[in-house]
Scaffold this motif. Structure first.
Motif, PDB file in Angstrom:
ATOM      1  N   TYR A   1       0.952  -1.228   0.141  1.00  0.00           N
ATOM      2  CA  TYR A   1       0.064  -0.217  -0.185  1.00  0.00           C
ATOM      3  C   TYR A   1       0.897   1.331  -0.051  1.00  0.00           C
ATOM      4  N   ASP A   2       2.265   0.977   0.604  1.00  0.00           N
ATOM      5  CA  ASP A   2       3.015   2.286   0.479  1.00  0.00           C
ATOM      6  C   ASP A   2       3.147   2.665  -1.002  1.00  0.00           C
ATOM      7  N   ARG A   3       3.281   1.659  -1.846  1.00  0.00           N
ATOM      8  CA  ARG A   3       3.606   1.710  -3.345  1.00  0.00           C
ATOM      9  C   ARG A   3       2.352   2.234  -4.180  1.00  0.00           C
ATOM     10  N   VAL A   4       1.136   1.620  -3.830  1.00  0.00           N
ATOM     11  CA  VAL A   4      -0.007   1.871  -4.251  1.00  0.00           C
ATOM     12  C   VAL A   4      -0.326   3.572  -4.117  1.00  0.00           C
ATOM     13  N   ARG A   5      -0.064   3.862  -2.877  1.00  0.00           N
ATOM     14  CA  ARG A   5      -0.444   5.338  -2.367  1.00  0.00           C
ATOM     15  C   ARG A   5       0.388   6.277  -3.331  1.00  0.00           C
ATOM     16  N   ARG A   6       1.869   5.949  -3.676  1.00  0.00           N
ATOM     17  CA  ARG A   6       2.316   6.575  -4.511  1.00  0.00           C
ATOM     18  C   ARG A   6       2.269   6.601  -6.101  1.00  0.00           C
ATOM     19  N   ASP A   7       1.598   5.563  -6.259  1.00  0.00           N
ATOM     20  CA  ASP A   7       1.376   5.127  -7.678  1.00  0.00           C
ATOM     21  C   ASP A   7       0.411   6.209  -8.584  1.00  0.00           C
ATOM     22  N   ALA A   8       0.939   6.642  -9.656  1.00  0.00           N
ATOM     23  CA  ALA A   8       0.206   7.722 -10.366  1.00  0.00           C
ATOM     24  C   ALA A   8      -1.334   6.847 -10.810  1.00  0.00           C
ATOM     25  N   MET A   9      -1.458   5.661 -11.206  1.00  0.00           N
ATOM     26  CA  MET A   9      -2.509   5.351 -11.652  1.00  0.00           C
ATOM     27  C   MET A   9      -3.619   4.620 -10.477  1.00  0.00           C
TER      28      MET A   9
ATOM     29  N   GLY B   1      -2.887   5.472  -7.067  1.00  0.00           N
ATOM     30  CA  GLY B   1      -3.141   6.344  -5.843  1.00  0.00           C
ATOM     31  C   GLY B   1      -4.238   7.152  -5.716  1.00  0.00           C
ATOM     32  N   PRO B   2      -4.478   7.885  -7.050  1.00  0.00           N
ATOM     33  CA  PRO B   2      -5.947   8.599  -6.688  1.00  0.00           C
ATOM     34  C   PRO B   2      -7.330   7.806  -6.365  1.00  0.00           C
ATOM     35  N   ILE B   3      -7.157   6.713  -6.821  1.00  0.00           N
ATOM     36  CA  ILE B   3      -8.412   5.880  -6.761  1.00  0.00           C
ATOM     37  C   ILE B   3      -8.483   5.683  -5.109  1.00  0.00           C
ATOM     38  N   PHE B   4      -7.323   5.377  -4.512  1.00  0.00           N
ATOM     39  CA  PHE B   4      -7.591   4.842  -2.961  1.00  0.00           C
ATOM     40  C   PHE B   4      -7.391   6.044  -2.340  1.00  0.00           C
ATOM     41  N   ALA B   5      -7.019   7.282  -2.718  1.00  0.00           N
ATOM     42  CA  ALA B   5      -7.024   8.609  -1.954  1.00  0.00           C
ATOM     43  C   ALA B   5      -8.357   9.115  -1.933  1.00  0.00           C
ATOM     44  N   GLU B   6      -9.291   8.956  -2.923  1.00  0.00           N
ATOM     45  CA  GLU B   6     -10.554   9.248  -2.946  1.00  0.00           C
ATOM     46  C   GLU B   6     -11.409   8.598  -1.900  1.00  0.00           C
ATOM     47  N   ARG B   7     -10.925   7.367  -1.498  1.00  0.00           N
ATOM     48  CA  ARG B   7     -12.066   6.391  -0.780  1.00  0.00           C
ATOM     49  C   ARG B   7     -11.354   6.094   0.563  1.00  0.00           C
ATOM     50  N   ILE B   8     -10.074   6.487   0.781  1.00  0.00           N
ATOM     51  CA  ILE B   8      -9.563   5.734   2.057  1.00  0.00           C
ATOM     52  C   ILE B   8      -8.951   7.215   2.847  1.00  0.00           C
ATOM     53  N   SER B   9      -9.595   7.624   3.923  1.00  0.00           N
ATOM     54  CA  SER B   9      -8.862   8.802   4.701  1.00  0.00           C
ATOM     55  C   SER B   9      -8.152   8.160   5.935  1.00  0.00           C
ATOM     56  N   ASP B  10      -8.683   7.097   6.398  1.00  0.00           N
ATOM     57  CA  ASP B  10      -7.849   6.722   7.643  1.00  0.00           C
ATOM     58  C   ASP B  10      -7.234   5.298   7.321  1.00  0.00           C
ATOM     59  N   TRP B  11      -5.955   5.354   7.000  1.00  0.00           N
ATOM     60  CA  TRP B  11      -5.447   4.184   6.338  1.00  0.00           C
ATOM     61  C   TRP B  11      -5.285   2.973   7.655  1.00  0.00           C
ATOM     62  N   ALA B  12      -4.780   3.405   8.733  1.00  0.00           N
ATOM     63  CA  ALA B  12      -4.549   2.315   9.755  1.00  0.00           C
ATOM     64  C   ALA B  12      -5.639   1.279   9.764  1.00  0.00           C
ATOM     65  N   PRO B  13      -6.807   1.537   9.816  1.00  0.00           N
ATOM     66  CA  PRO B  13      -7.851   0.357   9.955  1.00  0.00           C
ATOM     67  C   PRO B  13      -8.060  -0.394   8.619  1.00  0.00           C
ATOM     68  N   HIS B  14      -7.930   0.535   7.460  1.00  0.00           N
ATOM     69  CA  HIS B  14      -7.935  -0.288   6.210  1.00  0.00           C
ATOM     70  C   HIS B  14      -6.651  -1.447   6.135  1.00  0.00           C
TER      71      HIS B  14
ATOM     72  N   ASP C   1      -3.917  -4.814 -13.658  1.00  0.00           N
ATOM     73  CA  ASP C   1      -2.515  -5.135 -14.248  1.00  0.00           C
ATOM     74  C   ASP C   1      -1.593  -4.424 -13.249  1.00  0.00           C
ATOM     75  N   ARG C   2      -1.684  -3.080 -13.075  1.00  0.00           N
ATOM     76  CA  ARG C   2      -0.847  -2.523 -12.332  1.00  0.00           C
ATOM     77  C   ARG C   2      -0.984  -2.826 -10.864  1.00  0.00           C
ATOM     78  N   TRP C   3      -2.116  -3.195 -10.248  1.00  0.00           N
ATOM     79  CA  TRP C   3      -2.091  -3.570  -8.788  1.00  0.00           C
ATOM     80  C   TRP C   3      -1.437  -4.912  -8.870  1.00  0.00           C
ATOM     81  N   LEU C   4      -1.517  -5.652  -9.576  1.00  0.00           N
ATOM     82  CA  LEU C   4      -0.686  -7.042  -9.547  1.00  0.00           C
ATOM     83  C   LEU C   4       0.623  -6.701  -9.633  1.00  0.00           C
ATOM     84  N   GLU C   5       1.129  -6.224 -10.652  1.00  0.00           N
ATOM     85  CA  GLU C   5       2.558  -5.601 -10.739  1.00  0.00           C
ATOM     86  C   GLU C   5       2.973  -4.963  -9.513  1.00  0.00           C
TER      87      GLU C   5
END
Length: 140
Positions: free
Chosen positions: A24-32, A34-47, A84-88
């Motif tokens: 998830y560190d990688r996902v959050r920094r990923d251009a493709m 990251g924005p999808i997750f940032a829109e939906r997750i505000s509190d990362w610890a429980p996720h 594909d990016r998620w799996l990569e």
């Protein structure tokens, strides 16, 4: 069964936590992605805690995760390229953190999960699936 899988794969709670956090560190920094997750997750610890439980259940048959991953993903604005990016990113992280056996174990399961979720998203878009409001990812 959990003990046997842990022995065969080298996976345990500590490894799964490093896998989830690293991924998830990688996902959050990923251009493709990251924005999808940032829109939906505000509190990362429980996720992240929930995702450790999810992977414990998927990889080690621990039964710790109780939720509906399919419903959580149905309304997301994603296409094959996102999966594909998620799996990569997941595969890169798994190969860095897990034993070779553990990496292959979780990557195989991740591929199946991605294919299943993507198929259900496509079915819903085509009018074959259930209707659900766009999800807000995180604890439910």
């Amino acid at each position: 069964m959990t003990a046997r899988l842990m022995q065969q794969t080298g996976l345990d709670d500590a490894v799964l936590r490093r896998l989830v956090n690293g991924f998830y560190d990688r996902v959050r920094r990923d251009a493709m992605l990251g924005p999808i997750f940032a829109e939906r997750i505000s509190d990362w610890a429980p996720h992240l805690d929930r995702m450790v439980d999810f992977w414990s259940s998927v990889a080690l048959m621990s039964g710790r995760y109780h939720g509906s991953p399919m419903l959580a993903h149905l309304g997301l604005p994603v296409e094959q390229a996102h999966f594909d990016r998620w799996l990569e990113l997941f595969s890169q992280t798994a190969r860095e953190i897990c034993t070779p056996e553990g990496a292959e174990h979780v990557i195989t399961r991740a591929r199946r999960i991605a294919a299943s979720i993507h198929g259900n998203i496509l079915d819903k878009r085509d009018g074959y699936g259930c209707s659900a409001a766009p999800p807000k990812l995180g604890p439910t």
